[in-house]
Design an enzyme around this catalytic site. Structure first.
Site, PDB file in Angstrom:
ATOM      1  N   HIS A  51     -34.868  22.574  13.331  1.00  0.00           N
ATOM      2  CA  HIS A  51     -35.647  21.488  13.918  1.00  0.00           C
ATOM      3  C   HIS A  51     -36.924  22.104  14.499  1.00  0.00           C
ATOM      4  O   HIS A  51     -37.022  23.323  14.661  1.00  0.00           O
ATOM      5  CB  HIS A  51     -34.856  20.792  15.021  1.00  0.00           C
ATOM      6  CG  HIS A  51     -33.666  20.031  14.501  1.00  0.00           C
ATOM      7  ND1 HIS A  51     -32.784  19.385  15.315  1.00  0.00           N
ATOM      8  CD2 HIS A  51     -33.230  19.815  13.234  1.00  0.00           C
ATOM      9  CE1 HIS A  51     -31.851  18.799  14.586  1.00  0.00           C
ATOM     10  NE2 HIS A  51     -32.091  19.051  13.322  1.00  0.00           N
ATOM     11  N   GLU A  53     -38.269  22.379  17.465  1.00  0.00           N
ATOM     12  CA  GLU A  53     -38.207  23.211  18.678  1.00  0.00           C
ATOM     13  C   GLU A  53     -37.730  24.627  18.351  1.00  0.00           C
ATOM     14  O   GLU A  53     -38.325  25.618  18.776  1.00  0.00           O
ATOM     15  CB  GLU A  53     -37.239  22.602  19.712  1.00  0.00           C
ATOM     16  CG  GLU A  53     -37.555  21.190  20.144  1.00  0.00           C
ATOM     17  CD  GLU A  53     -36.874  20.122  19.301  1.00  0.00           C
ATOM     18  OE1 GLU A  53     -36.911  20.242  18.052  1.00  0.00           O
ATOM     19  OE2 GLU A  53     -36.324  19.170  19.871  1.00  0.00           O
ATOM     20  N   CYS A  77     -32.507  17.254  20.339  1.00  0.00           N
ATOM     21  CA  CYS A  77     -31.144  16.861  19.958  1.00  0.00           C
ATOM     22  C   CYS A  77     -30.141  17.621  20.819  1.00  0.00           C
ATOM     23  O   CYS A  77     -30.390  18.734  21.278  1.00  0.00           O
ATOM     24  CB  CYS A  77     -30.902  17.135  18.481  1.00  0.00           C
ATOM     25  SG  CYS A  77     -30.752  18.870  18.081  1.00  0.00           S
TER      26      CYS A  77
END
Ligand SMILES: NC(=O)c1ccc[n+]([C@@H]2O[C@H](COP(=O)([O-])OP(=O)(O)OC[C@H]3O[C@@H](n4cnc5c(N)ncnc54)[C@H](OP(=O)(O)O)[C@@H]3O)[C@@H](O)[C@H]2O)c1
Length: 390
Positions: A51, A53, A77
């Site tokens: 993802h 990040e 998430c």
């Protein structure tokens, strides 16, 4: 107020993620030092990979522990999916502050709430209007899929100077210029699937694949549309053009096939060359055994049977099954009609008005509609791109 440099970086990363990260949301992340200098920026990779990040922190190396701020277009998430939760990584890196765009509509994340985790760990966070505008533009397709079981719709049509998208005589017309084509190619790789109607398949032998982008010349800038102003920025920078061409992200190609107007064998030969894993066929009207065998040999996906009456439902069913966040309708009027009357305010009609002349022809269904709004326009060489919506 968030520094314009950071906003720009979030837009670019969101655009690069769009389509590429599907079915995952196209999230962008920027890490800065306390003086707003960008240390790292990234976007969500292909499904199953990092993802935004994690990708952004990874670029700084495992030992990174300097004071920093974090900017993300979507709440991080908190659940174990194909990758471990981003929130745990963020907590371990202990940013000074986290700036966010939108809440995650996925109910799975509320079980172990990221925002509570930030609060409990004394990491301040704030939702920013400027980031939310970016999130709205790029994440809306994902939100539509999760919340409404339908994709965000882009409708695209090139028209002659008289407003005709096709001529009365049945033949293929080249309408827009080659710089518009390269823009259209960049749009294609940002979309999960493209669909065309049965007469378009028959007359045009459309490929619908992504064939690469080039730089553009002599154009004006969109004024307000975030998707298109970012698209232009991307096309101004050879580094992004190279990245997009190298990734070669291909949309699904959806063809409506009519037994009354069955495409030539050449069309199927061409599609086979492009790869049969991303072709989807919807058959309306009766087709013979040989035709059905020809279609079967051109796709690894199921063949869908429908009627003009249920065509939109069939398309939405397929979109859900394949988890499309964004769907591009490339014509003709049969599909324009089906989708035009259901348009949502976040959907876009892209009309490319060229200087080509067609003497007698047909206008797209929305022409003359008073309720249609013009949101933005810009020039690509001598083509005028108009962005419209309801
Ligand atoms: N300028 C552009 O951007 C652009 C983009 C795409 C296409 N085109 C041009 O547009 C032309 C094709 O567009 P098109 O609008 O004629 O066809 P289309 O939307 O591709 O397909 C129309 C077909 O859908 C079926 N249909 C059933 N009910 C319908 C209904 N209520 N309204 C319309 N169609 C219905 C018909 O097939 P059956 O008769 O078999 O039932 C009809 O022939 C081509 O000339 C292509 O080159 C231009």
């Amino acid at each position: 107020v968030i520094h314009s440099r950071i906003i720009q970086e979030l837009k670019i990363n969101s655009f690069l993620a769009l389509g590429y990260s599907s079915p995952n949301p196209p999230v962008a992340c920027v890490i800065t030092d306390e003086e707003n200098n960008i240390l790292s920026s990234a976007y969500t990779q292909k499904a199953g990979l990092n993802h935004a990040e994690r990708e952004a922190y990874q670029k700084l190396g495992e030992n990174f522990n300097a004071p920093h701020n974090l900017y993300i277009t979507l709440e991080p998430c908190s659940h174990f999916g194909r990758t471990p939760p981003c929130i745990d990584l963020i907590l371990s890196k202990n940013p000074k502050k986290v700036y966010l765009g939108e809440l995650d509509p996925n109910p799975l994340v509320r079980v172990r709430d990221s925002l509570n985790l930030l609060k409990n760990n004394n990491i301040p966070f704030e939702f920013s209007k400027e980031i939310r505008d970016i999130s709205k533009e790029f994440l809306i397709g994902f939100f539509f899929r999760i919340q409404k079981n339908q994709p965000r719709i882009f409708i695209k049509s090139a028209v002659s100077k008289e407003g005709f998208f096709k001529s009365k005589v049945q033949r293929r017309n080249k309408i827009s210029n080659s710089y518009s084509d390269t823009l259209s190619q960049c749009i294609r790789q940002s979309i999960d699937a493209i669909i065309v109607g049965s007469t378009t398949v028959k007359l045009d032998n459309p490929k619908l694949n992504f064939r690469g982008v080039n730089s553009i010349h002599s154009y004006t800038r969109p004024k307000s549309d975030i998707y298109f102003s970012t698209l232009i920025h991307i096309m101004e920078d050879q580094k992004f053009i190279d990245e997009i061409n190298k990734r070669n992200n291909q949309p699904y190609r959806i063809f409506v096939i009519s037994g009354n107007n069955f495409p030539d064998t050449d069309f199927f030969i061409e599609q086979k060359k492009l790869g049969i894993d991303k072709t989807i066929f919807i058959v309306i009207n009766k087709i013979g055994h040989d035709s059905s065998e020809l279609i079967k040999s051109t796709t690894t996906n199921p063949i869908y049977y429908s009627t003009q009456l249920y065509l939109r439902e069939t398309i939405l069913e397929i979109s859900n099954f394949f988890q499309f966040n964004n769907l591009l309708i490339e014509g003709g009027n049969s599909l324009y009609k089906l989708f035009y009357k259901h348009l949502e305010k976040e959907d876009k009609i892209i009309e490319i008005i060229s200087t080509t002349s067609i003497e007698v022809g047909e206008k797209p269904i929305w022409h003359g509609e008073k309720t249609l709004l013009s949101y933005d326009s810009f020039q690509i060489n001598n083509d005028l791109w108009k962005i419209k919506g309801v």
